[in-house]
Scaffold this motif. Structure first.
Motif, PDB file in Angstrom:
ATOM      1  N   SER A   1      19.444   8.822  -2.655  1.00  0.00           N
ATOM      2  CA  SER A   1      19.218   8.345  -4.016  1.00  0.00           C
ATOM      3  C   SER A   1      20.423   7.679  -4.235  1.00  0.00           C
ATOM      4  N   CYS A   2      21.683   8.542  -4.258  1.00  0.00           N
ATOM      5  CA  CYS A   2      23.249   7.997  -4.377  1.00  0.00           C
ATOM      6  C   CYS A   2      23.438   6.784  -3.175  1.00  0.00           C
ATOM      7  N   VAL A   3      22.832   7.300  -2.343  1.00  0.00           N
ATOM      8  CA  VAL A   3      23.413   6.829  -1.249  1.00  0.00           C
ATOM      9  C   VAL A   3      22.981   5.258  -1.569  1.00  0.00           C
ATOM     10  N   LYS A   4      21.171   4.907  -2.014  1.00  0.00           N
ATOM     11  CA  LYS A   4      20.722   4.009  -2.182  1.00  0.00           C
ATOM     12  C   LYS A   4      21.127   3.182  -2.780  1.00  0.00           C
ATOM     13  N   VAL A   5      21.258   3.731  -4.413  1.00  0.00           N
ATOM     14  CA  VAL A   5      22.662   3.044  -5.259  1.00  0.00           C
ATOM     15  C   VAL A   5      23.129   2.190  -5.211  1.00  0.00           C
ATOM     16  N   SER A   6      24.500   3.338  -3.972  1.00  0.00           N
ATOM     17  CA  SER A   6      25.812   2.852  -4.154  1.00  0.00           C
ATOM     18  C   SER A   6      26.216   1.815  -3.569  1.00  0.00           C
ATOM     19  N   LYS A   7      25.667   1.981  -1.619  1.00  0.00           N
ATOM     20  CA  LYS A   7      25.076   1.608  -0.672  1.00  0.00           C
ATOM     21  C   LYS A   7      24.418  -0.389  -0.429  1.00  0.00           C
ATOM     22  N   TYR A   8      23.565   0.051  -0.347  1.00  0.00           N
ATOM     23  CA  TYR A   8      22.341  -0.775  -0.281  1.00  0.00           C
ATOM     24  C   TYR A   8      21.757  -1.927  -1.626  1.00  0.00           C
ATOM     25  N   LYS A   9      22.386  -0.498  -3.102  1.00  0.00           N
ATOM     26  CA  LYS A   9      21.923  -1.235  -3.913  1.00  0.00           C
ATOM     27  C   LYS A   9      20.458  -1.935  -4.723  1.00  0.00           C
ATOM     28  N   ILE A  10      20.422  -0.624  -4.606  1.00  0.00           N
ATOM     29  CA  ILE A  10      18.136  -1.307  -4.630  1.00  0.00           C
ATOM     30  C   ILE A  10      18.286   0.460  -5.714  1.00  0.00           C
ATOM     31  N   ASP A  11      17.827  -0.646  -6.941  1.00  0.00           N
ATOM     32  CA  ASP A  11      17.519   0.167  -8.323  1.00  0.00           C
ATOM     33  C   ASP A  11      16.858   1.981  -7.801  1.00  0.00           C
ATOM     34  N   GLU A  12      15.758   1.418  -7.610  1.00  0.00           N
ATOM     35  CA  GLU A  12      14.934   2.451  -7.339  1.00  0.00           C
ATOM     36  C   GLU A  12      15.561   3.833  -7.135  1.00  0.00           C
ATOM     37  N   GLY A  13      16.655   3.858  -6.477  1.00  0.00           N
ATOM     38  CA  GLY A  13      17.452   4.848  -6.160  1.00  0.00           C
ATOM     39  C   GLY A  13      17.850   5.872  -7.427  1.00  0.00           C
ATOM     40  N   VAL A  14      18.081   4.934  -8.119  1.00  0.00           N
ATOM     41  CA  VAL A  14      18.841   5.842  -9.820  1.00  0.00           C
ATOM     42  C   VAL A  14      17.515   6.492 -10.455  1.00  0.00           C
ATOM     43  N   VAL A  15      15.775   6.552  -9.734  1.00  0.00           N
ATOM     44  CA  VAL A  15      15.097   7.489 -10.846  1.00  0.00           C
ATOM     45  C   VAL A  15      15.525   8.444 -10.106  1.00  0.00           C
TER      46      VAL A  15
ATOM     47  N   TYR B   1      14.502   8.104   1.997  1.00  0.00           N
ATOM     48  CA  TYR B   1      14.774   8.145   0.455  1.00  0.00           C
ATOM     49  C   TYR B   1      13.029   9.067  -0.324  1.00  0.00           C
ATOM     50  N   ARG B   2      12.390   8.183   1.391  1.00  0.00           N
ATOM     51  CA  ARG B   2      10.272   8.896   0.756  1.00  0.00           C
ATOM     52  C   ARG B   2      10.184   9.736   0.514  1.00  0.00           C
ATOM     53  N   ILE B   3      10.741  10.494   1.931  1.00  0.00           N
ATOM     54  CA  ILE B   3      10.618  11.459   2.652  1.00  0.00           C
ATOM     55  C   ILE B   3      11.363  12.906   2.245  1.00  0.00           C
ATOM     56  N   SER B   4      12.683  12.855   1.964  1.00  0.00           N
ATOM     57  CA  SER B   4      13.744  13.510   1.221  1.00  0.00           C
ATOM     58  C   SER B   4      12.619  13.695  -0.319  1.00  0.00           C
ATOM     59  N   THR B   5      12.730  12.989  -1.030  1.00  0.00           N
ATOM     60  CA  THR B   5      11.748  12.527  -2.313  1.00  0.00           C
ATOM     61  C   THR B   5      10.408  13.599  -1.968  1.00  0.00           C
ATOM     62  N   LEU B   6       9.883  13.679  -0.862  1.00  0.00           N
ATOM     63  CA  LEU B   6       7.952  13.734  -1.255  1.00  0.00           C
ATOM     64  C   LEU B   6       8.441  15.805  -0.523  1.00  0.00           C
ATOM     65  N   LEU B   7       9.418  15.942  -0.154  1.00  0.00           N
ATOM     66  CA  LEU B   7      10.036  17.190   0.622  1.00  0.00           C
ATOM     67  C   LEU B   7      10.411  18.035  -0.626  1.00  0.00           C
ATOM     68  N   ALA B   8      11.233  17.257  -1.117  1.00  0.00           N
ATOM     69  CA  ALA B   8      11.478  17.783  -2.222  1.00  0.00           C
ATOM     70  C   ALA B   8      10.813  18.454  -3.604  1.00  0.00           C
ATOM     71  N   PHE B   9       9.886  17.199  -3.524  1.00  0.00           N
ATOM     72  CA  PHE B   9       8.702  17.922  -4.245  1.00  0.00           C
ATOM     73  C   PHE B   9       7.690  19.311  -3.807  1.00  0.00           C
ATOM     74  N   LEU B  10       6.958  18.805  -2.356  1.00  0.00           N
ATOM     75  CA  LEU B  10       6.706  19.873  -2.290  1.00  0.00           C
ATOM     76  C   LEU B  10       7.636  21.012  -2.242  1.00  0.00           C
TER      77      LEU B  10
ATOM     78  N   PHE C   1       0.754  -0.900   0.391  1.00  0.00           N
ATOM     79  CA  PHE C   1       0.021   0.363  -0.039  1.00  0.00           C
ATOM     80  C   PHE C   1       0.646   1.487   0.530  1.00  0.00           C
ATOM     81  N   PHE C   2       2.204   0.915   1.105  1.00  0.00           N
ATOM     82  CA  PHE C   2       2.845   2.679   0.947  1.00  0.00           C
ATOM     83  C   PHE C   2       3.417   2.814  -0.136  1.00  0.00           C
ATOM     84  N   ASP C   3       3.676   1.839  -0.305  1.00  0.00           N
ATOM     85  CA  ASP C   3       4.535   1.759  -2.084  1.00  0.00           C
ATOM     86  C   ASP C   3       3.905   2.068  -2.957  1.00  0.00           C
ATOM     87  N   ASN C   4       2.681   1.953  -2.986  1.00  0.00           N
ATOM     88  CA  ASN C   4       1.858   2.684  -4.582  1.00  0.00           C
ATOM     89  C   ASN C   4       1.544   3.658  -4.042  1.00  0.00           C
TER      90      ASN C   4
END
Length: 138
Positions: free
Chosen positions: A109-123, A70-79, A6-9
């Protein structure tokens, strides 16, 4: 429906809702009341998401901290991008806040990609660079 699903969607919906609002500003004749309403709707939906997501994170420790950041920084950046783009285009304080949160968005986003290897950070990397370019050249 699973609460994580639900939170992902919900997060994807907010992300997809942001870009048409930005395009609205460029494609249509400016109307302050419509821009204000779009900002308020997005802000309310984002604040509801952030508060409920933090509450779920407090209850469920299976969510990684980088996902929260990542999600909070994304939404705050968007706001703050919407606020400085739609409501206060000549206000330096909003510009500084927007730049701060865009840099945080890029960093997490860079930390998410480089350290955690989660591809969502590329977006996030691409989105933050795009928003920085829009900010600089607008």
């Amino acid at each position: 429906m699973d609460k994580n699903n639900f939170f992902d969607n919900y997060f994807k919906l907010l992300t997809l809702l942001f870009w048409p609002i930005i395009l609205y500003k460029w494609l249509f004749i400016a109307n302050e009341s419509v821009e204000y309403k779009l900002f308020i709707i997005f802000a309310i939906l984002s604040i509801i998401y952030i508060i409920s997501f933090l509450f779920i994170f407090y209850k469920d420790k299976n969510i990684k901290l980088i996902t929260i950041l990542y999600r909070i920084s994304t939404l705050l950046a968007f706001l703050f991008t919407l606020g400085s783009f739609l409501l206060f285009p000549k206000n330096l304080f909003w510009l500084y806040l927007k730049m701060l949160f865009l840099i945080l968005y890029f960093y997490f986003s860079c930390v998410k990609v480089s350290k955690y290897k989660i591809d969502e950070g590329v977006v996030g990397i691409i989105g933050s660079i795009l928003l920085l370019v829009i900010t600089i050249f607008y």
